[in-house]
Design a protein around this motif. Structure first.
Motif, PDB file in Angstrom:
ATOM      1  N   ARG A  63      -8.627  55.848  32.423  1.00  0.00           N
ATOM      2  CA  ARG A  63      -9.496  56.890  33.122  1.00  0.00           C
ATOM      3  C   ARG A  63      -9.617  56.322  34.505  1.00  0.00           C
ATOM      4  O   ARG A  63      -9.364  56.983  36.212  1.00  0.00           O
ATOM      5  N   ARG A  64     -10.058  54.728  34.785  1.00  0.00           N
ATOM      6  CA  ARG A  64     -10.039  53.648  35.947  1.00  0.00           C
ATOM      7  C   ARG A  64      -8.608  54.784  36.854  1.00  0.00           C
ATOM      8  O   ARG A  64      -9.163  54.439  38.261  1.00  0.00           O
ATOM      9  N   SER A  65      -7.711  53.996  36.353  1.00  0.00           N
ATOM     10  CA  SER A  65      -6.460  54.212  36.744  1.00  0.00           C
ATOM     11  C   SER A  65      -6.250  55.021  37.478  1.00  0.00           C
ATOM     12  O   SER A  65      -5.456  55.520  38.295  1.00  0.00           O
ATOM     13  N   GLN A  66      -6.257  56.451  36.445  1.00  0.00           N
ATOM     14  CA  GLN A  66      -5.952  58.065  36.895  1.00  0.00           C
ATOM     15  C   GLN A  66      -6.877  57.838  38.154  1.00  0.00           C
ATOM     16  O   GLN A  66      -6.851  59.152  39.625  1.00  0.00           O
ATOM     17  N   GLN A  67      -8.920  57.774  38.167  1.00  0.00           N
ATOM     18  CA  GLN A  67      -9.393  57.774  39.129  1.00  0.00           C
ATOM     19  C   GLN A  67      -9.024  57.175  40.500  1.00  0.00           C
ATOM     20  O   GLN A  67      -8.411  57.725  41.555  1.00  0.00           O
ATOM     21  N   ARG A  68      -8.135  55.634  40.403  1.00  0.00           N
ATOM     22  CA  ARG A  68      -7.754  55.346  42.141  1.00  0.00           C
ATOM     23  C   ARG A  68      -5.913  55.741  42.460  1.00  0.00           C
ATOM     24  O   ARG A  68      -6.352  56.261  43.944  1.00  0.00           O
ATOM     25  N   ASN A  80      -4.664  60.711  45.607  1.00  0.00           N
ATOM     26  CA  ASN A  80      -3.809  61.620  46.473  1.00  0.00           C
ATOM     27  C   ASN A  80      -4.287  62.658  46.647  1.00  0.00           C
ATOM     28  O   ASN A  80      -3.306  63.656  47.515  1.00  0.00           O
ATOM     29  N   MET A  81      -5.597  62.266  46.514  1.00  0.00           N
ATOM     30  CA  MET A  81      -6.684  63.761  47.461  1.00  0.00           C
ATOM     31  C   MET A  81      -6.262  63.378  49.472  1.00  0.00           C
ATOM     32  O   MET A  81      -6.387  64.000  49.971  1.00  0.00           O
ATOM     33  N   VAL A  82      -6.118  62.240  49.158  1.00  0.00           N
ATOM     34  CA  VAL A  82      -6.341  61.248  50.752  1.00  0.00           C
ATOM     35  C   VAL A  82      -5.041  61.420  51.375  1.00  0.00           C
ATOM     36  O   VAL A  82      -5.314  62.202  52.825  1.00  0.00           O
ATOM     37  N   GLU A  83      -4.150  62.152  50.341  1.00  0.00           N
ATOM     38  CA  GLU A  83      -2.520  62.014  51.176  1.00  0.00           C
ATOM     39  C   GLU A  83      -2.485  63.348  51.251  1.00  0.00           C
ATOM     40  O   GLU A  83      -1.630  64.374  52.235  1.00  0.00           O
ATOM     41  N   GLN A  84      -3.302  64.546  49.888  1.00  0.00           N
ATOM     42  CA  GLN A  84      -3.081  65.812  50.590  1.00  0.00           C
ATOM     43  C   GLN A  84      -4.038  66.984  51.591  1.00  0.00           C
ATOM     44  O   GLN A  84      -3.403  67.590  52.284  1.00  0.00           O
TER      45      GLN A  84
END
Length: 326
Positions: A264-269, A274-278
């Protein structure tokens, strides 16, 4: 959704109102700038109620019966395990409308009609980033509404499996026994993603062939990695029709949750960047100044007056100017 009361919507979602859950998912799937702002507010409000569900990705070869499996497993999880089950069936997008074009709700009829379940066919929005963002945010809405098992069915076209595997706790891959080369058509990358594998349609005359296919696939999994210390995905058999083997598959899926916190921690990073790029891409596409420069650059590029490198520099300079404050 111009006059939408986001705070009220968040409250209704947490209360488990199905109509408001559907409206909230529609909101987070939207790419309109005004809806994105509302979606961000909604996600902030429901955030304290998220993160407690078990997230399971389900993929498989064509004909493996993914939706039929999810229907049978979902009903079992409700009746025998007392779970609240939500399903996000990520479909290929219609090229004209962007909507879901596969009949997942018809193949999940038993599950869709249960009050303890919520089935949502979700359009893939035409690009992988759209799948990742909309599906992640939809999962948060469903978790806030009290669904403690969220299953995500992938479209089965390769890259979407990678995206879904990066947002779930356990990735389940379904295969079907066939004559000839049982492993033909399965990409090594998909097998490497799988946490649990099951051969479906293991009933009637197909039961013996399914067990043979499971043994062959188990051998193939050993050949993928020679590292004895590395976990290998168990290969099981099941039947969505008779229910045989479904308990074993679910036991293997739940057993895999041991490293949940680290994953979960890895996915959050990954989700963060991903959100920044989008958001950066969205800003590039919606900025009037950038759009004006981009149109000029594209015309110059077509006339061979500038190179792609020079054009990219001009567009990025224009993008940087939109953030400049005197």
């Amino acid at each position: 959704m111009r006059n939408l009361n986001v705070a009220e919507l968040a409250t209704k979602v947490v209360e488990g109102s199905r109509g408001h859950v559907a409206k909230a998912i529609t909101l987070v799937e939207s790419t309109k700038p005004e809806h994105r702002a509302q979606a961000h507010e909604l996600l902030q409000l429901i955030n304290p109620h998220t993160g407690k569900a078990f997230r399971v990705g389900v993929s498989g070869v064509p004909g493996a019966g993914k939706s039929t499996f999810i229907n049978a497993m979902g009903v079992k999880l409700i009746d025998e395990y007392q779970h609240q089950v939500a399903v996000l069936a990520v479909d290929p997008s219609s090229t004209r409308t962007g909507g879901s074009i596969l009949g997942d709700r018809t193949r999940m009829g038993d599950l869709a009609n249960r009050s303890e379940a919520f089935v949502r066919p979700s359009p893939s929005a035409g690009h992988l980033g759209g799948v990742a963002r909309a599906t992640r945010e939809s999962m948060l809405v469903l978790e806030a509404a009290g669904y403690d098992v969220v299953m995500v069915e992938t479209v089965g076209v390769g890259q979407s499996e990678v995206a879904v595997a990066g947002m779930v706790d356990t990735f389940l891959f379904l295969h079907v026994a066939r004559t000839g080369d049982q492993l033909q058509g399965i990409k090594r990358g998909i097998l490497e993603l799988a946490d649990v594998i099951s051969i479906t349609k293991a009933d009637g005359d197909n039961e013996g062939e399914a067990r043979v296919s499971a043994r062959e696939l188990s051998i193939a999994m050993k050949l993928i990695s020679s590292d004895e210390t590395k976990r290998r995905a168990p290969v099981l058999t099941c039947s969505s029709y008779t229910g045989a083997g479904l308990d074993d598959v679910w036991a293997a899926v739940t057993k895999h949750r041991g490293e949940l916190a680290g994953r979960r921690r890895s996915q959050q990073r990954a989700w963060l960047w991903n959100m920044v790029e989008q958001e950066i891409i969205q800003s590039l596409r919606t900025s009037p100044e950038v759009r004006q420069v981009a149109e000029r650059v594209e015309a110059d590029l077509a006339a061979e007056r500038v190179s792609a490198v020079e054009g990219a520099t001009d567009i990025l300079d224009a993008f940087a100017r939109t953030f400049h404050t005197p």
